[in-house]
Design a protein around this motif. Structure first.
Motif, PDB file in Angstrom:
ATOM      1  N   UNK A 228      -2.273  -7.307   6.881  1.00 38.56           N
ATOM      2  CA  UNK A 228      -3.431  -7.687   6.583  1.00 38.56           C
ATOM      3  C   UNK A 228      -4.260  -6.756   5.560  1.00 38.56           C
ATOM      4  N   UNK A 229      -4.205  -5.260   6.036  1.00 34.93           N
ATOM      5  CA  UNK A 229      -4.688  -4.168   5.264  1.00 34.93           C
ATOM      6  C   UNK A 229      -3.771  -3.504   4.331  1.00 34.93           C
TER       7      UNK A 229
ATOM      8  N   UNK B 175      -0.570   3.486   1.837  1.00 33.21           N
ATOM      9  CA  UNK B 175      -0.918   2.031   1.525  1.00 33.21           C
ATOM     10  C   UNK B 175       0.390   1.126   0.888  1.00 33.21           C
ATOM     11  N   UNK B 176       0.705   0.145   0.891  1.00 27.18           N
ATOM     12  CA  UNK B 176       2.042  -0.555   0.374  1.00 27.18           C
ATOM     13  C   UNK B 176       1.528  -1.027  -1.236  1.00 27.18           C
ATOM     14  N   UNK B 177       2.606  -0.577  -1.875  1.00 26.67           N
ATOM     15  CA  UNK B 177       2.325  -1.012  -3.354  1.00 26.67           C
ATOM     16  C   UNK B 177       3.619  -1.557  -3.889  1.00 26.67           C
ATOM     17  N   UNK B 178       3.562  -2.120  -5.173  1.00 29.45           N
ATOM     18  CA  UNK B 178       4.747  -3.030  -5.702  1.00 29.45           C
ATOM     19  C   UNK B 178       5.602  -3.877  -4.799  1.00 29.45           C
ATOM     20  N   UNK B 179       4.633  -4.451  -4.123  1.00 36.08           N
ATOM     21  CA  UNK B 179       5.136  -5.499  -2.765  1.00 36.08           C
ATOM     22  C   UNK B 179       5.201  -6.914  -3.323  1.00 36.08           C
ATOM     23  N   UNK B 180       6.162  -7.610  -3.618  1.00 34.72           N
ATOM     24  CA  UNK B 180       6.250  -8.924  -4.035  1.00 34.72           C
ATOM     25  C   UNK B 180       6.203  -9.898  -3.003  1.00 34.72           C
ATOM     26  N   UNK B 181       4.950 -10.617  -2.703  1.00 33.19           N
ATOM     27  CA  UNK B 181       4.938 -11.494  -1.603  1.00 33.19           C
ATOM     28  C   UNK B 181       5.719 -12.652  -1.568  1.00 33.19           C
ATOM     29  N   UNK B 182       6.413 -12.957  -2.712  1.00 31.78           N
ATOM     30  CA  UNK B 182       7.313 -13.938  -2.725  1.00 31.78           C
ATOM     31  C   UNK B 182       8.636 -13.765  -2.177  1.00 31.78           C
ATOM     32  N   UNK B 183       9.032 -12.466  -1.904  1.00 34.33           N
ATOM     33  CA  UNK B 183      10.189 -11.766  -1.360  1.00 34.33           C
ATOM     34  C   UNK B 183      10.128 -11.200  -0.075  1.00 34.33           C
ATOM     35  N   UNK B 184      11.075 -10.417   0.457  1.00 35.45           N
ATOM     36  CA  UNK B 184      10.984  -9.720   1.870  1.00 35.45           C
ATOM     37  C   UNK B 184       9.918  -8.789   1.984  1.00 35.45           C
TER      38      UNK B 184
ATOM     39  N   UNK C  26     -12.967   6.257   2.820  1.00 35.36           N
ATOM     40  CA  UNK C  26     -13.290   6.866   1.292  1.00 35.36           C
ATOM     41  C   UNK C  26     -11.955   6.506   0.642  1.00 35.36           C
ATOM     42  N   UNK C  27     -10.778   6.734   1.429  1.00 35.22           N
ATOM     43  CA  UNK C  27      -9.462   6.555   0.586  1.00 35.22           C
ATOM     44  C   UNK C  27      -9.375   4.901   0.461  1.00 35.22           C
ATOM     45  N   UNK C  28      -9.843   4.169   1.408  1.00 34.11           N
ATOM     46  CA  UNK C  28      -9.715   2.853   1.375  1.00 34.11           C
ATOM     47  C   UNK C  28     -10.439   2.297  -0.180  1.00 34.11           C
ATOM     48  N   UNK C  29     -11.686   2.970  -0.270  1.00 29.18           N
ATOM     49  CA  UNK C  29     -12.435   2.678  -1.334  1.00 29.18           C
ATOM     50  C   UNK C  29     -11.898   3.012  -2.705  1.00 29.18           C
ATOM     51  N   UNK C  30     -11.313   4.225  -2.651  1.00 22.88           N
ATOM     52  CA  UNK C  30     -10.618   4.748  -3.733  1.00 22.88           C
ATOM     53  C   UNK C  30      -9.358   3.875  -4.116  1.00 22.88           C
ATOM     54  N   UNK C  31      -8.807   3.278  -3.004  1.00 24.22           N
ATOM     55  CA  UNK C  31      -7.488   2.308  -3.117  1.00 24.22           C
ATOM     56  C   UNK C  31      -8.109   0.980  -3.870  1.00 24.22           C
ATOM     57  N   UNK C  32      -9.335   0.597  -3.130  1.00 27.43           N
ATOM     58  CA  UNK C  32      -9.670  -0.693  -3.891  1.00 27.43           C
ATOM     59  C   UNK C  32     -10.190  -0.334  -5.327  1.00 27.43           C
ATOM     60  N   UNK C  33     -10.696   0.910  -5.669  1.00 26.30           N
ATOM     61  CA  UNK C  33     -11.081   1.114  -7.054  1.00 26.30           C
ATOM     62  C   UNK C  33      -9.758   1.215  -7.921  1.00 26.30           C
ATOM     63  N   UNK C  34      -8.721   1.842  -7.355  1.00 27.73           N
ATOM     64  CA  UNK C  34      -7.443   2.020  -7.797  1.00 27.73           C
ATOM     65  C   UNK C  34      -6.566   0.754  -8.074  1.00 27.73           C
ATOM     66  N   UNK C  35      -6.875  -0.204  -7.145  1.00 26.74           N
ATOM     67  CA  UNK C  35      -6.248  -1.695  -7.123  1.00 26.74           C
ATOM     68  C   UNK C  35      -6.907  -2.359  -8.452  1.00 26.74           C
TER      69      UNK C  35
END
Length: 292
Positions: free
Chosen positions: A226-227, A271-280, A134-143
């Motif tokens: 991955x998640x 959950x991880x947020x504001x993460x820049x995949x091009x940086x560390x 449920x949280x993941x669904x809400x996270x997906x909806x939030x994303x």
């Protein structure tokens, strides 16, 4: 010859004949008696010998019976000792069997409790998985909403850039007009007043990181890139609550944010947020804090 003499002669003759018969009979009977005597003597000697042999065999039988009786008595005593030992072993076996039954009952109770606990944990895990889904669904909806908001923000930023460019062109045109006006007024001996900025220029909008005053600090223990999930080393016992935001830093660098989804007494997952995949990227050992 007289009659008496004749009678005597006749009597003598008859007596002689009778005596001869008696002698013959005696002699015959004597021979039979000798044979019978010899036979009886032989039978007696055989009987005596048989008696000796019988007495000897009887004594041997008595000795053998006594020996057999002694052997049987020894076997009976040995069997009595063995019966006593077997009785002791039987009592020990019964005691061990009772202990085994008691231990079996204990293990049966432990197994029953374990199965009950396992069933409770399974139900709890299912509930947690359902809650996580449920949280993941809400996270997906939030994303999804965040992506839509970001797209809208990018469109508005593009509009703002376009408006700033138009504003800049207007300012340039205004400056040219002011210069032309100044030149014209200088020819007539007048001056142009210094322009006053009515609305100050806006800087580029940046995402503000909310400040939290409770001051919780911990470390990242596990990262699931991955998640987009991470586990921190503090939990409900330290004051961590659901939807609480933590900032991830390494030395003086800001890495990303963690929004808490599930709280345990000793740890929490978010959950991880504001993460820049091009940086560390975040990794175990990074610091987490509610305040930067």
């Amino acid at each position: 010859m007289s009659t008496l003499t004749k009678v005597l002669i006749v009597l003598l003759t008859i007596s002689s004949i009778f005596l001869c018969g008696i002698v013959v009979t005696y002699v015959s009977n004597a021979e039979n008696y000798r044979q019978m005597y010899n036979t009886l003597k032989t039978d007696k000697n055989a009987a005596v010998e048989n008696e000796k042999n019988a007495k000897k065999q009887r004594q041997e039988a008595i000795d053998a019976a006594n020996a057999l009786e002694q052997k049987l008595n020894d076997q009976i005593n040995a069997l009595k000792i063995q019966v006593g030992q077997l009785g002791t072993q039987l009592a020990e076996a019964k005691r061990k069997a009772d202990e085994a039954v008691a231990q079996e009952n204990i293990w049966r109770d432990i197994n029953t409790k374990f199965l009950s606990t396992n069933e409770d944990l399974r139900k709890l895990l299912e509930d947690k998985l359902a809650e996580l889904k449920s949280v993941d669904a809400r996270r997906i909806q939030g994303d999804k909403e965040l992506n839509e908001t970001t797209a809208t923000l990018i469109q508005k930023m593009a509009i703002i850039d376009s408006l700033e460019k138009q504003s800049k062109l207007l300012l340039e045109e205004k400056t040219d007009l002011q210069n032309q006006l100044g030149t014209h007024l200088q020819k007539t001996g007048q001056t142009v007043a210094t322009p006053v900025t009515v609305t100050p220029l806006k800087e580029t909008a940046r995402v503000a990181i909310p400040a939290v005053d409770i001051g919780l600090n911990g470390l990242i223990t596990t990262v699931d890139m991955e998640n987009s999930l991470a586990e921190i080393s503090i939990g409900g016992a330290n004051g961590v609550k659901q939807n609480m935001k933590f900032h991830v830093t390494r030395a003086d660098k800001f890495i990303c944010d963690i929004v808490i989804l599930d709280v345990e007494p000793e740890n929490a997952i978010g959950t991880l947020e504001l993460m820049d995949v091009t940086k560390e990227q975040p990794k175990p050992g990074d610091n987490v804090s509610t305040n930067l």
